[in-house]
Design a protein around this motif. Structure first.
Motif, PDB file in Angstrom:
ATOM      1  N   ARG A  19       0.842  -1.197   0.000  1.00 54.14           N
ATOM      2  CA  ARG A  19       0.000   0.000   0.000  1.00 54.14           C
ATOM      3  C   ARG A  19       0.880   1.250   0.000  1.00 54.14           C
ATOM      4  O   ARG A  19       0.606   2.226  -0.680  1.00 54.14           O
ATOM      5  N   ARG A  20       1.954   1.188   0.769  1.00 55.29           N
ATOM      6  CA  ARG A  20       2.836   2.356   0.880  1.00 55.29           C
ATOM      7  C   ARG A  20       3.874   2.425  -0.233  1.00 55.29           C
ATOM      8  O   ARG A  20       4.269   3.500  -0.646  1.00 55.29           O
ATOM      9  N   LYS A  21       4.320   1.271  -0.721  1.00 56.76           N
ATOM     10  CA  LYS A  21       5.501   1.258  -1.579  1.00 56.76           C
ATOM     11  C   LYS A  21       5.285   0.631  -2.957  1.00 56.76           C
ATOM     12  O   LYS A  21       6.249   0.309  -3.634  1.00 56.76           O
ATOM     13  N   ALA A  22       4.061   0.464  -3.406  1.00 61.84           N
ATOM     14  CA  ALA A  22       3.803  -0.243  -4.668  1.00 61.84           C
ATOM     15  C   ALA A  22       4.557   0.393  -5.836  1.00 61.84           C
ATOM     16  O   ALA A  22       5.223  -0.296  -6.616  1.00 61.84           O
ATOM     17  N   SER A  23       4.485   1.695  -5.967  1.00 59.59           N
ATOM     18  CA  SER A  23       5.156   2.344  -7.106  1.00 59.59           C
ATOM     19  C   SER A  23       6.675   2.196  -6.991  1.00 59.59           C
ATOM     20  O   SER A  23       7.372   2.032  -7.998  1.00 59.59           O
ATOM     21  N   GLU A  24       7.184   2.225  -5.776  1.00 60.95           N
ATOM     22  CA  GLU A  24       8.623   2.053  -5.580  1.00 60.95           C
ATOM     23  C   GLU A  24       9.058   0.631  -5.950  1.00 60.95           C
ATOM     24  O   GLU A  24      10.103   0.440  -6.574  1.00 60.95           O
ATOM     25  N   VAL A  25       8.257  -0.349  -5.604  1.00 60.30           N
ATOM     26  CA  VAL A  25       8.569  -1.739  -5.941  1.00 60.30           C
ATOM     27  C   VAL A  25       8.626  -1.905  -7.458  1.00 60.30           C
ATOM     28  O   VAL A  25       9.560  -2.484  -8.004  1.00 60.30           O
ATOM     29  N   ILE A  26       7.638  -1.359  -8.147  1.00 61.77           N
ATOM     30  CA  ILE A  26       7.609  -1.450  -9.610  1.00 61.77           C
ATOM     31  C   ILE A  26       8.818  -0.757 -10.200  1.00 61.77           C
ATOM     32  O   ILE A  26       9.497  -1.281 -11.082  1.00 61.77           O
ATOM     33  N   SER A  27       9.124   0.417  -9.711  1.00 59.07           N
ATOM     34  CA  SER A  27      10.266   1.177 -10.208  1.00 59.07           C
ATOM     35  C   SER A  27      11.578   0.424 -10.001  1.00 59.07           C
ATOM     36  O   SER A  27      12.440   0.382 -10.883  1.00 59.07           O
ATOM     37  N   MET A  28      11.741  -0.192  -8.831  1.00 59.00           N
ATOM     38  CA  MET A  28      12.984  -0.920  -8.536  1.00 59.00           C
ATOM     39  C   MET A  28      13.184  -2.082  -9.490  1.00 59.00           C
ATOM     40  O   MET A  28      14.297  -2.361  -9.919  1.00 59.00           O
ATOM     41  N   VAL A  29      12.098  -2.769  -9.826  1.00 54.04           N
ATOM     42  CA  VAL A  29      12.222  -3.921 -10.709  1.00 54.04           C
ATOM     43  C   VAL A  29      12.616  -3.482 -12.112  1.00 54.04           C
ATOM     44  O   VAL A  29      13.421  -4.130 -12.779  1.00 54.04           O
ATOM     45  N   PHE A  30      12.073  -2.366 -12.566  1.00 50.84           N
ATOM     46  CA  PHE A  30      12.370  -1.904 -13.918  1.00 50.84           C
ATOM     47  C   PHE A  30      13.755  -1.281 -14.033  1.00 50.84           C
ATOM     48  O   PHE A  30      14.360  -1.289 -15.099  1.00 50.84           O
ATOM     49  N   ASN A  31      14.250  -0.732 -12.984  1.00 53.27           N
ATOM     50  CA  ASN A  31      15.586  -0.136 -13.013  1.00 53.27           C
ATOM     51  C   ASN A  31      16.627  -1.224 -12.852  1.00 53.27           C
ATOM     52  O   ASN A  31      16.419  -2.208 -12.152  1.00 53.27           O
ATOM     53  N   GLU A  32      17.734  -1.037 -13.483  1.00 51.37           N
ATOM     54  CA  GLU A  32      18.811  -2.025 -13.396  1.00 51.37           C
ATOM     55  C   GLU A  32      19.415  -1.983 -11.999  1.00 51.37           C
ATOM     56  O   GLU A  32      19.752  -0.927 -11.473  1.00 51.37           O
ATOM     57  N   TYR A  33      19.576  -3.135 -11.401  1.00 55.84           N
ATOM     58  CA  TYR A  33      20.185  -3.239 -10.080  1.00 55.84           C
ATOM     59  C   TYR A  33      21.671  -2.979 -10.200  1.00 55.84           C
ATOM     60  O   TYR A  33      22.348  -3.554 -11.037  1.00 55.84           O
ATOM     61  N   ASP A  34      22.184  -2.097  -9.358  1.00 55.21           N
ATOM     62  CA  ASP A  34      23.608  -1.769  -9.368  1.00 55.21           C
ATOM     63  C   ASP A  34      24.175  -2.098  -7.985  1.00 55.21           C
ATOM     64  O   ASP A  34      23.876  -1.427  -6.994  1.00 55.21           O
ATOM     65  N   TYR A  35      24.978  -3.131  -7.924  1.00 59.61           N
ATOM     66  CA  TYR A  35      25.531  -3.615  -6.661  1.00 59.61           C
ATOM     67  C   TYR A  35      26.315  -2.524  -5.940  1.00 59.61           C
ATOM     68  O   TYR A  35      26.151  -2.320  -4.738  1.00 59.61           O
ATOM     69  N   GLU A  36      27.173  -1.806  -6.667  1.00 61.65           N
ATOM     70  CA  GLU A  36      28.003  -0.764  -6.033  1.00 61.65           C
ATOM     71  C   GLU A  36      27.146   0.334  -5.403  1.00 61.65           C
ATOM     72  O   GLU A  36      27.414   0.784  -4.292  1.00 61.65           O
ATOM     73  N   THR A  37      26.109   0.758  -6.107  1.00 61.51           N
ATOM     74  CA  THR A  37      25.225   1.789  -5.570  1.00 61.51           C
ATOM     75  C   THR A  37      24.479   1.272  -4.355  1.00 61.51           C
ATOM     76  O   THR A  37      24.322   1.980  -3.353  1.00 61.51           O
ATOM     77  N   ASP A  38      24.029   0.033  -4.429  1.00 68.78           N
ATOM     78  CA  ASP A  38      23.323  -0.579  -3.308  1.00 68.78           C
ATOM     79  C   ASP A  38      24.211  -0.611  -2.067  1.00 68.78           C
ATOM     80  O   ASP A  38      23.785  -0.234  -0.973  1.00 68.78           O
TER      81      ASP A  38
END
Length: 95
Positions: A19-38
Motif C-alpha cells: 500500500r505504501r511502496k507499490a510504485s517504488e517496488v515497480i520502479s525498482m524492478v524496472f531499473n537495473e540493479y547496481d551492486y556498487e550503488t546498493d
C-alpha cells in the motif's frame, strides 16, 4: 510488473508494505540493479544510524558526568534530575 503488484495486493500479500511502496517496488524492478550503488546506500544508512547512536550515547555520558559533578557539590537529587533529565535511580548510581 504492475499486474504482479496488483495481484499481490488482491491476495493480501504484504498489504501494508505494498500500500505504501507499490510504485517504488515497480520502479525498482524496472531499473537495473547496481551492486556498487546498493552497497554505497547501505553503508551511508549504517553510518547515519551509527552516528545517531553515538550522539545519543555521548549525550547520555555527558549528562551522567554533569550529575557526578553536581553530586560532588552537594546539589540535591531533585535539582540534578531537573537539570540532566536523568532519573533519581540513575543519579544515585553515580555516587
Amino acid at each position: 510488473m504492475t499486474r504482479a503488484v496488483l495481484k499481490a495486493q488482491k491476495q493480501n500479500l504484504l498489504p501494508d508494505y505494498l500500500r505504501r511502496k507499490a510504485s517504488e517496488v515497480i520502479s525498482m524492478v524496472f531499473n537495473e540493479y547496481d551492486y556498487e550503488t546498493d552497497i554505497q546506500v547501505k553503508t551511508e544508512e549504517a553510518e547515519r544510524r551509527g552516528h545517531a547512536a553515538g550522539l545519543s550515547e555521548g549525550t547520555r555520558n555527558a549528562r551522567i558526568e554533569t550529575a557526578r559533578k553536581l553530586m560532588q557539590k552537594n546539589v540535591s537529587v531533585q535539582i540534578i534530575e531537573e537539570c540532566t533529565g536523568l532519573s533519581e535511580e540513575e543519579i544515585l548510581k553515580v555516587k
